[in-house]
Design an enzyme around this catalytic site. Structure first.
Site: not given
Ligand code: UT7
Length: 324
Positions: A114, A251, A281
């Site tokens: 990225c 980005h 992204n």
């Molecule tokens: O371009 C390269 C750089 N990449 C990035 O910058 C991405 C960086 N990270 C992020 O943008 C965020 O961490 C995410 C958008 C990927 C995730 O957001 P988050 O607030 O960190 O959520 P999380 O990973 O902590 O997940 C929270 C909950 C989980 O459930 P539990 O364990 O709390 O029960 C996941 O299983 O959300 C669940 N979850 C979903 N639920 C519905 C994960 N993906 C999904 C989904 N739909 N697509």
């Protein structure tokens, strides 16, 4: 004669097919609310099966050439930032060269995920400063849909396909008063964090490209801190403060990351270009896509100071300060 590089035009391309958050609910267990609240994404564009990264790169480059009013004959370098090349080799850059009819010159790809576009811009800028290139097509192009695991809801909802391009031109540096052009670039990488974001395969290991695996929360935390540090390095080197910057073009990975970085810099969101809602992204394509959209919309105006910032797998990260 010393040279510096100026961005003389931009262009971008998004594939026709749009995949909305609601469409994704039919593929994985997710919802429009979750995707939008956590990432700011509403939809992404997906390339056709027979549409490759180089096809999209060519379309973005053609628009940049048209916008500059120059022909392919006048280009002597092509640098493509991509992590999803058509083939293992040759590079996407040589395919773009042949397709556009660019004469024999320098053409190669850069892999910094990225952060690829910032790496490519810095590389082109250094070739120009060294007097080795005069007019360079700098492209970010990705078919991220081809490295997604479409059963993994934690990653497949976040990425999309597309391409963006700018043309960098060598200019005489003797007049340095408020000159347009690339003012500084800062590039970083720390391979100790390579396991935070990677693909499960590769040419010399599994023999296939593999799928994206990401520790989202860890990447998020690092993205906010490291991009802010890269931006501060640019401000320090140019004796500027965030108040002097007209536009931040980050980005486009996640609206919450963009907002957190802007807050850390005390940049109001009115001066931040945000397009992630429309295309998700797109990795190396995201900054040139956002930049071109803001240029076409007349938001970014000639003479303004624009700061690019990115972070991606590696981890890699960086910034570039440009007066357009
Ligand atoms: O371009 C390269 C750089 N990449 C990035 O910058 C991405 C960086 N990270 C992020 O943008 C965020 O961490 C995410 C958008 C990927 C995730 O957001 P988050 O607030 O960190 O959520 P999380 O990973 O902590 O997940 C929270 C909950 C989980 O459930 P539990 O364990 O709390 O029960 C996941 O299983 O959300 C669940 N979850 C979903 N639920 C519905 C994960 N993906 C999904 C989904 N739909 N697509």
């Amino acid at each position: 004669m010393p040279f510096h590089s100026t961005i003389i035009s931009s262009g971008s391309y998004l594939p026709e097919k749009i995949l909305t958050n609601n469409d994704l609910t039919k593929i994985v267990d997710t919802s429009d609310e979750w995707i939008f609240q956590r990432s700011g994404i509403k939809q992404r564009h997906i390339a056709a099966d027979n549409q490759s990264t180089s096809d999209m790169a060519v379309k973005a480059a053609q628009k940049a050439l048209e916008s500059a009013g120059i022909s392919a004959n006048e280009i002597d370098g092509i640098i493509v930032a991509t992590t999803t090349p058509d083939q293992t080799f040759p590079s996407v850059a040589v395919k773009v060269q042949a397709e556009l009819g660019v004469p024999v010159g320098i053409a190669f790809d850069i892999q910094a995920v990225c952060t690829g576009f910032v790496y490519a811009l810095a590389t082109a800028d250094n070739f120009i400063k060294a007097g080795q290139l005069k007019r360079v097509l700098v492209i970010g192009a990705e078919k991220m849909s081809s490295v997604l695991d479409w059963s993994d809801r934690t990653t497949c909802v976040l990425f999309g396909d597309g391409a963006g391009a700018v043309i960098l031109e060598a200019n005489d540096s003797s007049d340095t008063n408020d000159r347009a052009g690339v003012l500084s670039t800062h590039l970083y990488a720390d391979g100790n964090m390579r396991d935070l974001l990677y693909t499960s395969g590769g040419v010399s290991t599994t023999g296939d490209s593999g799928h994206i695996i990401m520790q989202g929360r860890e990447v998020f935390k690092n993205a906010v801190n490291l991009m802010a540090a890269a931006v501060n390095a640019a401000l320090d080197e140019n004796n500027l403060t965030a108040d002097d910057i007209d536009w931040l073009v980050p980005h486009q990975a996640n609206l919450r990351i963009i907002e957190s970085t802007a807050k850390k810099l005390s940049m109001p969101m009115e001066r931040v270009v945000v397009t992630v809602q429309n295309h998700g992204n797109t990795s190396a394509a995201s900054i040139p896509l956002a930049f071109d959209e803001a240029m076409q919309a007349g938001k970014i105006k000639k003479g303004e100071l624009v700061l690019f910032e990115a972070l991606g797998g590696g981890l890699t990260w960086g910034s570039a300060l440009v007066r357009v």
